[in-house]
Design a protein around this motif. Sequence first.
Motif, mmCIF file in Angstrom:
data_model
loop_
_atom_site.group_PDB
_atom_site.id
_atom_site.type_symbol
_atom_site.label_atom_id
_atom_site.label_comp_id
_atom_site.label_asym_id
_atom_site.label_seq_id
_atom_site.Cartn_x
_atom_site.Cartn_y
_atom_site.Cartn_z
ATOM 1 N N GLN A 228 -12.031 8.034 -48.051
ATOM 2 C CA GLN A 228 -12.833 8.448 -46.906
ATOM 3 C C GLN A 228 -13.394 7.258 -46.117
ATOM 4 O O GLN A 228 -14.138 7.458 -45.148
ATOM 5 N N ILE A 229 -13.051 6.042 -46.516
ATOM 6 C CA ILE A 229 -13.494 4.862 -45.774
ATOM 7 C C ILE A 229 -12.669 4.760 -44.485
ATOM 8 O O ILE A 229 -11.438 4.696 -44.542
ATOM 9 N N PRO A 230 -13.297 4.745 -43.327
ATOM 10 C CA PRO A 230 -12.547 4.706 -42.059
ATOM 11 C C PRO A 230 -11.754 3.405 -41.901
ATOM 12 O O PRO A 230 -12.045 2.391 -42.541
ATOM 13 N N GLU A 231 -10.775 3.439 -41.018
ATOM 14 C CA GLU A 231 -9.916 2.280 -40.796
ATOM 15 C C GLU A 231 -10.657 1.108 -40.179
ATOM 16 O O GLU A 231 -10.195 -0.042 -40.274
ATOM 17 N N ASN A 232 -11.791 1.364 -39.538
ATOM 18 C CA ASN A 232 -12.530 0.257 -38.928
ATOM 19 C C ASN A 232 -13.251 -0.602 -39.959
ATOM 20 O O ASN A 232 -13.799 -1.657 -39.622
ATOM 21 N N VAL A 233 -13.255 -0.175 -41.235
ATOM 22 C CA VAL A 233 -13.795 -0.996 -42.322
ATOM 23 C C VAL A 233 -12.627 -1.671 -43.023
ATOM 24 O O VAL A 233 -11.750 -1.004 -43.578
ATOM 25 N N GLU A 234 -12.618 -2.992 -42.999
ATOM 26 C CA GLU A 234 -11.538 -3.724 -43.661
ATOM 27 C C GLU A 234 -11.874 -3.921 -45.131
ATOM 28 O O GLU A 234 -13.021 -4.221 -45.485
ATOM 29 N N THR A 235 -10.875 -3.733 -45.999
ATOM 30 C CA THR A 235 -11.038 -3.991 -47.420
ATOM 31 C C THR A 235 -10.235 -5.230 -47.792
ATOM 32 O O THR A 235 -9.036 -5.315 -47.496
ATOM 33 N N ILE A 236 -10.895 -6.196 -48.429
ATOM 34 C CA ILE A 236 -10.240 -7.418 -48.878
ATOM 35 C C ILE A 236 -10.196 -7.386 -50.399
ATOM 36 O O ILE A 236 -11.246 -7.294 -51.064
ATOM 37 N N HIS A 237 -8.993 -7.448 -50.967
ATOM 38 C CA HIS A 237 -8.842 -7.390 -52.420
ATOM 39 C C HIS A 237 -8.933 -8.796 -52.999
ATOM 40 O O HIS A 237 -7.935 -9.506 -53.159
#
Length: 397
Positions: free
Chosen positions: A105-114
């Motif tokens: 449910q995290i929107p695409e405008n939030v970037e996730t860095i692994h």
Amino acid sequence: MRYTDVAIVGGGLAGSIAAAMLGRDGIAAILIDPHTVYPPELRCEKLGGEQLNLLRKTGLADATLRATTLDGEVWEARFGYVVARKPSDQHGVMYDTLVNTVRMQIPENVETIHAKTSEISSSAERQKLVLSNGEEISARLVVFANGLNVGLRQTLGIKRKVISACHSVTLGFNLEPVGRAAFDFPALTYWPKRASSRMAYLSIFPINGTMRANLMVYRDMTDPWLPAFKQAPERAMVAIMPGLENMMDAFRVSGPVKIRPADLCVTEGHIRPGMVLVGDAFSTSCPAAGTGTTKVFTDVERLCNVYIPQWLSTEGMGAEKIAAFYDDAEKKACEARCLAKAYHLRSLSTDNGLSWRAQRWARFILRLAQGTRLAIGRQFAGGSMPRRLAAKQAAHP
């Protein structure tokens, strides 16, 4: 260097909810977590009661609850006797499923860095993070949601204080009936007979067609009872809960038994410019008391719905802004309730003083009275307990 308003360190339940809420509100945020898919972990395995109302405040309840299994009714038992059958709103879900459902449910405008956060420096204006992959991030605010990983926070002088070591131990495993398709009960809470068992309760509930068990005990991790349980769990369960066989008939533990100790911890030196701690990163709770998710939901809901929008609307990110979150009345009340419940349940379960014994019997009598009242109402409505179990209870009261 990447620039953002909020950098979230840790993508467990607290961090993932924060990322979803901030992204939905159009706030620039980056989530930093090494796991592309959150792995299995013995933590929260059901939601219910006030947790559902708190989850709804985050705006994530509908999709999240679709991934859970509702029990609908729970039977409460002691001495091998059902004292109450109550309507229930408990939603069973494995922790990794819960976190990964929130992540979707995290929107695409939030970037996730692994990656992992290896260094951090702070000021009243902007915070700098250096990641394990070499990237650097500049953020106005850092949200620490990395739970028990204290190393990074210690480099900033934020200290964790253990106030009750190994306060409780959770054993998690699957159960299945032998020789029949299902147990008689939709869900079961079984209370101990004696304080000497050092047990809070056994909770059995459905998750996706499997019956999941959480056994909550108060023992040291060096106690030989724990490895003995792993070696022969069925025998250990019958020994610690006389009368359980009368409730369940033949059963077996399927799959591994996972064991997780829980310390009660608080944080010192946490009021710092440009950074805030939520969930277990700030303080831990007792899984036996069932308040961990309550605390996480309260922290993140207050932070993301109230404080972060206020903080970002004005210049700077000084310590006086951050202190307002820790002084929030709802947060402080939640922290106090969770801590009080943890100590009360442990004493109620293990203390053999006269007042605690009286409280245990009073709870038993109250539940029996409530169960009797509900049973009478059910008889008028045409419902009843399965005949096989009713006959057994009549023969072995």
